[in-house]
Design a protein around this motif. Structure first.
Motif, PDB file in Angstrom:
ATOM      1  N   GLN A 173       0.882  -1.031  16.723  1.00 53.95           N
ATOM      2  CA  GLN A 173       1.540  -1.045  17.869  1.00 53.95           C
ATOM      3  C   GLN A 173       2.538  -1.802  16.651  1.00 53.95           C
ATOM      4  O   GLN A 173       3.859  -2.387  17.539  1.00 53.95           O
ATOM      5  CB  GLN A 173       0.335  -1.452  18.896  1.00 53.95           C
ATOM      6  CG  GLN A 173       0.246  -0.763  19.562  1.00 53.95           C
ATOM      7  CD  GLN A 173      -1.222  -1.091  20.609  1.00 53.95           C
ATOM      8  OE1 GLN A 173      -1.447  -2.291  20.879  1.00 53.95           O
ATOM      9  NE2 GLN A 173      -1.618  -0.400  21.696  1.00 53.95           N
ATOM     10  N   LYS A 174       1.658  -3.199  16.315  1.00 53.82           N
ATOM     11  CA  LYS A 174       2.464  -4.004  15.828  1.00 53.82           C
ATOM     12  C   LYS A 174       3.830  -3.442  14.866  1.00 53.82           C
ATOM     13  O   LYS A 174       4.775  -3.548  14.649  1.00 53.82           O
ATOM     14  CB  LYS A 174       1.470  -4.895  14.800  1.00 53.82           C
ATOM     15  CG  LYS A 174       1.443  -5.930  15.645  1.00 53.82           C
ATOM     16  CD  LYS A 174       0.075  -6.667  14.749  1.00 53.82           C
ATOM     17  CE  LYS A 174      -0.366  -8.127  15.626  1.00 53.82           C
ATOM     18  NZ  LYS A 174      -1.367  -8.820  14.859  1.00 53.82           N
ATOM     19  N   THR A 175       3.326  -2.326  14.040  1.00 52.47           N
ATOM     20  CA  THR A 175       4.170  -2.079  12.981  1.00 52.47           C
ATOM     21  C   THR A 175       5.507  -1.156  14.205  1.00 52.47           C
ATOM     22  O   THR A 175       6.494  -1.224  13.803  1.00 52.47           O
ATOM     23  CB  THR A 175       3.816  -0.096  12.573  1.00 52.47           C
ATOM     24  OG1 THR A 175       2.558  -0.937  11.832  1.00 52.47           O
ATOM     25  CG2 THR A 175       3.847   0.115  11.735  1.00 52.47           C
ATOM     26  N   VAL A 176       5.124  -0.559  15.477  1.00 47.82           N
ATOM     27  CA  VAL A 176       6.147   0.058  16.046  1.00 47.82           C
ATOM     28  C   VAL A 176       7.308  -1.217  15.990  1.00 47.82           C
ATOM     29  O   VAL A 176       8.331  -0.613  16.578  1.00 47.82           O
ATOM     30  CB  VAL A 176       5.576   1.365  16.770  1.00 47.82           C
ATOM     31  CG1 VAL A 176       6.563   1.155  18.108  1.00 47.82           C
ATOM     32  CG2 VAL A 176       5.203   2.174  16.636  1.00 47.82           C
ATOM     33  N   PHE A 177       7.164  -1.849  16.618  1.00 50.24           N
ATOM     34  CA  PHE A 177       7.694  -3.387  17.095  1.00 50.24           C
ATOM     35  C   PHE A 177       8.220  -3.818  16.068  1.00 50.24           C
ATOM     36  O   PHE A 177       9.886  -4.108  16.505  1.00 50.24           O
ATOM     37  CB  PHE A 177       7.249  -3.882  17.899  1.00 50.24           C
ATOM     38  CG  PHE A 177       7.224  -5.195  18.476  1.00 50.24           C
ATOM     39  CD1 PHE A 177       7.796  -5.632  19.952  1.00 50.24           C
ATOM     40  CD2 PHE A 177       7.297  -6.474  17.918  1.00 50.24           C
ATOM     41  CE1 PHE A 177       8.841  -6.316  19.857  1.00 50.24           C
ATOM     42  CE2 PHE A 177       8.079  -7.341  18.649  1.00 50.24           C
ATOM     43  CZ  PHE A 177       8.817  -7.738  19.568  1.00 50.24           C
ATOM     44  N   VAL A 178       7.692  -4.122  14.902  1.00 46.87           N
ATOM     45  CA  VAL A 178       8.333  -4.390  13.642  1.00 46.87           C
ATOM     46  C   VAL A 178       9.831  -3.214  13.203  1.00 46.87           C
ATOM     47  O   VAL A 178      10.929  -3.461  13.141  1.00 46.87           O
ATOM     48  CB  VAL A 178       7.767  -4.752  12.670  1.00 46.87           C
ATOM     49  CG1 VAL A 178       8.472  -5.108  10.939  1.00 46.87           C
ATOM     50  CG2 VAL A 178       6.628  -6.009  13.011  1.00 46.87           C
ATOM     51  N   PHE A 179       9.358  -2.227  13.309  1.00 47.33           N
ATOM     52  CA  PHE A 179       9.825  -0.720  13.081  1.00 47.33           C
ATOM     53  C   PHE A 179      11.566  -1.361  14.233  1.00 47.33           C
ATOM     54  O   PHE A 179      12.642  -1.071  13.495  1.00 47.33           O
ATOM     55  CB  PHE A 179       9.904   0.624  12.984  1.00 47.33           C
ATOM     56  CG  PHE A 179      10.582   1.030  12.947  1.00 47.33           C
ATOM     57  CD1 PHE A 179      10.796   2.003  11.367  1.00 47.33           C
ATOM     58  CD2 PHE A 179      10.570   2.581  13.997  1.00 47.33           C
ATOM     59  CE1 PHE A 179      11.338   2.767  11.266  1.00 47.33           C
ATOM     60  CE2 PHE A 179      11.421   3.340  14.041  1.00 47.33           C
ATOM     61  CZ  PHE A 179      12.155   3.614  12.536  1.00 47.33           C
TER      62      PHE A 179
ATOM     63  N   LEU B 112       8.079   3.434   7.467  1.00 51.74           N
ATOM     64  CA  LEU B 112       7.097   2.588   9.020  1.00 51.74           C
ATOM     65  C   LEU B 112       5.655   2.653   7.464  1.00 51.74           C
ATOM     66  O   LEU B 112       5.103   2.189   8.023  1.00 51.74           O
ATOM     67  CB  LEU B 112       6.632   4.797   9.849  1.00 51.74           C
ATOM     68  CG  LEU B 112       7.499   4.740  10.684  1.00 51.74           C
ATOM     69  CD1 LEU B 112       7.528   5.790  11.352  1.00 51.74           C
ATOM     70  CD2 LEU B 112       7.424   3.507  12.213  1.00 51.74           C
ATOM     71  N   MET B 113       5.353   3.792   6.764  1.00 55.40           N
ATOM     72  CA  MET B 113       4.479   3.187   6.038  1.00 55.40           C
ATOM     73  C   MET B 113       4.188   1.912   4.952  1.00 55.40           C
ATOM     74  O   MET B 113       3.203   0.698   5.143  1.00 55.40           O
ATOM     75  CB  MET B 113       3.956   4.106   5.073  1.00 55.40           C
ATOM     76  CG  MET B 113       3.546   4.003   4.274  1.00 55.40           C
ATOM     77  SD  MET B 113       2.198   5.723   4.228  1.00 55.40           S
ATOM     78  CE  MET B 113       1.617   6.831   3.167  1.00 55.40           C
ATOM     79  N   ASP B 114       5.362   1.380   5.024  1.00 53.04           N
ATOM     80  CA  ASP B 114       5.561   0.291   4.027  1.00 53.04           C
ATOM     81  C   ASP B 114       4.994  -1.226   5.223  1.00 53.04           C
ATOM     82  O   ASP B 114       4.431  -1.990   5.077  1.00 53.04           O
ATOM     83  CB  ASP B 114       7.412   0.075   3.988  1.00 53.04           C
ATOM     84  CG  ASP B 114       7.438   0.800   2.273  1.00 53.04           C
ATOM     85  OD1 ASP B 114       6.635   0.748   1.663  1.00 53.04           O
ATOM     86  OD2 ASP B 114       8.622   0.690   2.019  1.00 53.04           O
ATOM     87  N   ILE B 115       5.671  -0.720   6.601  1.00 53.37           N
ATOM     88  CA  ILE B 115       5.974  -1.832   7.603  1.00 53.37           C
ATOM     89  C   ILE B 115       4.290  -1.877   7.530  1.00 53.37           C
ATOM     90  O   ILE B 115       3.771  -3.157   8.203  1.00 53.37           O
ATOM     91  CB  ILE B 115       6.470  -1.533   8.352  1.00 53.37           C
ATOM     92  CG1 ILE B 115       8.302  -1.795   8.171  1.00 53.37           C
ATOM     93  CG2 ILE B 115       5.731  -2.863  10.244  1.00 53.37           C
ATOM     94  CD1 ILE B 115       8.313  -1.953   9.445  1.00 53.37           C
TER      95      ILE B 115
END
Length: 166
Positions: free
Chosen positions: A60-66, A86-89
């Motif tokens: 979820q954090k990944t999506v938010f930061v993305f 997305l993979m990098d994040i």
């Protein structure tokens, strides 16, 4: 105060007319400005002006930061184009070490025929709605018309990333 009064209402605690009047007044009162947002190097999401942390899973954090990094917004149908980003994040935020596990999670996120991205956006919304006033939470949620651009409307001048991040 508003949060406490809302909880009193949710749990059907006794209210007198003056409390009801206060709740109405607070609801109609001009809302505050959104808080500054800090994403720490450890991936914590902090609303610094509200002294609150928003608890999200690493995905979820990944999506938010993305979406914070994509201020212009994106179409869900274009998600496969962003798989590497997305993979990098996710690699920075997640404590997972298995490349295979990370790839599977990101593949699900980037698949426009999967419901994974929509689910993560819903959980992000839920976390913010539980933590702050609903009107303010909208600034931090992924929004957009069906089949249209999805984006987080927060003013990016309020966003700060910890050292070594993005």
């Amino acid at each position: 105060i508003f949060f406490i009064l809302q909880k009193m209402k949710e749990f059907n605690l006794p209210e007198d007319p003056s409390v009801k009047k206060l709740i109405r007044h607070l609801q109609e009162e001009r809302m505050e400005q959104p808080s500054r947002l800090l994403i720490t190097a450890q991936g914590r999401i902090l609303l610094t002006d509200f002294n609150k942390e928003i608890e999200l899973t690493p995905l979820q954090k990944t999506v938010f930061v993305f979406f914070l990094l994509r201020a212009e917004g994106i179409l869900f149908k274009d998600l496969p184009k962003y798989k590497k980003e997305l993979m990098d994040i996710y690699s920075k935020i997640s404590n997972r070490t298995s490349l295979e596990t990370i790839q599977k999670s990101v593949n699900d996120l980037a698949n426009p025929y999967s419901n994974s991205m929509s689910e993560k956006c819903s959980r992000i919304r839920e976390a913010f709605m539980k933590s702050i006033d609903k009107r303010l939470a909208e600034h931090y949620c992924v929004n957009g018309d069906r089949n249209g651009l999805k984006r987080i409307p927060l003013d990016r001048s309020l966003v700060e990333f910890g050292e070594g991040l993005y």
